[in-house]
Design an enzyme around this catalytic site. Sequence first.
Site, short mmCIF file in Angstrom:
data_model
loop_
_atom_site.label_atom_id
_atom_site.label_comp_id
_atom_site.label_asym_id
_atom_site.label_seq_id
_atom_site.Cartn_x
_atom_site.Cartn_y
_atom_site.Cartn_z
CE LYS A 56 -3.48 -2.63 -0.10
NZ LYS A 56 -2.73 -3.89 -0.17
N GLY A 184 -1.99 -13.43 -13.04
CA GLY A 184 -2.93 -13.58 -11.93
C GLY A 184 -4.04 -12.56 -12.01
CE1 TYR A 187 -4.18 -8.06 -1.31
CE2 TYR A 187 -5.49 -10.07 -1.48
CZ TYR A 187 -4.52 -9.33 -0.85
OH TYR A 187 -3.85 -9.85 0.23
CG HIS A 444 -22.81 19.46 -2.38
ND1 HIS A 444 -22.79 18.76 -3.58
CD2 HIS A 444 -22.70 20.78 -2.70
CE1 HIS A 444 -22.70 19.62 -4.58
NE2 HIS A 444 -22.64 20.85 -4.07
#
Length: 475
Positions: A56, A184, A187, A444
């Site tokens: 990560k 593959g 993930y 928002h």
Amino acid sequence: MVVGELAEERELVIIGGGPGGYHAAIRAAQLGLSVLLVEKENMGGVCLNKGCIPSKVFTQLARKHKEMSHYQKMGLDSGDVSVNLSKLHDYKNSLIAQLKKGVSSLCEANKVEIVKGTASFLSQNKIGVENGHSFTVYSFQSAIISTGAKREQPSFIPAYSSRILDEFSIYELSNLPDELAIYGNSYIELEAASSFAAFGTKVTLVLDGELPFDESINKELARVLKKMKVKLLSGFTPVEVLESQAGVSVSLEKEGSDSVTLETSYFFSARKLKGNLDGLGVDRLKMSLTEDHFIEIDETCRTSIPGIYAVGDAVNGSPLAVKAIRQGKVAGENAAGLPSEYDGMLLPDVVQTIPPVASIGLTEKEAAEEHDISVSTYPMGGNGFAQLIGEKEGLIKVVSDSSSDLILGIHMIGSGAVEMISGAAVGMEMAGRDEDFSYPYYPHPNTSESLQEAMEALKGKAVHLPPVKQKEYSV
């Protein structure tokens, strides 16, 4: 060891200090148990030290690298941007050290005793822990196995090397490869393909079957990868991988098609996982195992042996840290006498590609097999904030039961998908219907508004979607 040697007593013994193990340890300690945690290598397990965190670090830098061109358009005068892998490795190593220290400190704060060594069961209520020349016997009331998985080299790979990479060594490269072939579709491979393509590497992705998500997500992810200049090959299987001084040659076969040979600088394929039970002594206990050598457990994470639990990659199911964490807590609570169960039905799937993928519940195809369904799809390009940050790729798909309006599945690809899936998990856990998701206020501007509009589109109420694209339909 001398037969009859006096054993030290502990209420709960945990073998393995990865995400499942240390969460189990801390949760059980919170409930008042005396806990011994045995770890033979590093606290945090493969996830923290070699897997989740290192990968990560790469995906995060790759995402920011790709975003730079958009922010330069907005006025960020950053000059030429380049990737320095040496600095990235320094950061990664520093982060891992910091997180390991944090895990150990949390265990210490909860009075969890950590012992270094290799554990093996001597009987149903005793383990031996070997560390160098020392061997200590512990008796226990309960035990939790959190030993993770072992990795087996694919048959088509003669040996891993500096050019033939596994799921760990690919994130140890000192230089960015010019070319990279990947085999593959999990993930692990998808994140690597996306990250290295964002860094400028010429990536060829050989898919092991189809992409593993809902059909709409698969189609969009394939489009995005191709836009990133990732070459996709589907249906081919590697039969031989040969390394030379110049690079790697990969021979591919496909039923009903001519064979193909890829010439590339580097080749990456992750290893297959099996339960990491070698030397653990579960055979001595006659513990029930699956054909793939994973431990069989029930909904409380109990094994076939009374008082012994197993969690994470040592048991069957998705090899995800989120599964290990939940199972660890469930096992720890049961060991402390608190009724607790694990249910993997609403286990989220998250892939940190660019953009990320997040999914929970049934796909459209799965839901249609058992329900009359309604389906809506909302494009991220219709979201104002996604346009502002230059992240217009992706979509959100919602699958519901047309008679009850119960949400059966939520599938996302796009900016904010990973963060939004947590809210989706809460809503589905509470048996939410589309109106339960539509009613709350959504900040928002924010990409999360796309989830609200996807829900509204089930009933033709989405404002930022033309009527022709949001008519309710059943399958």
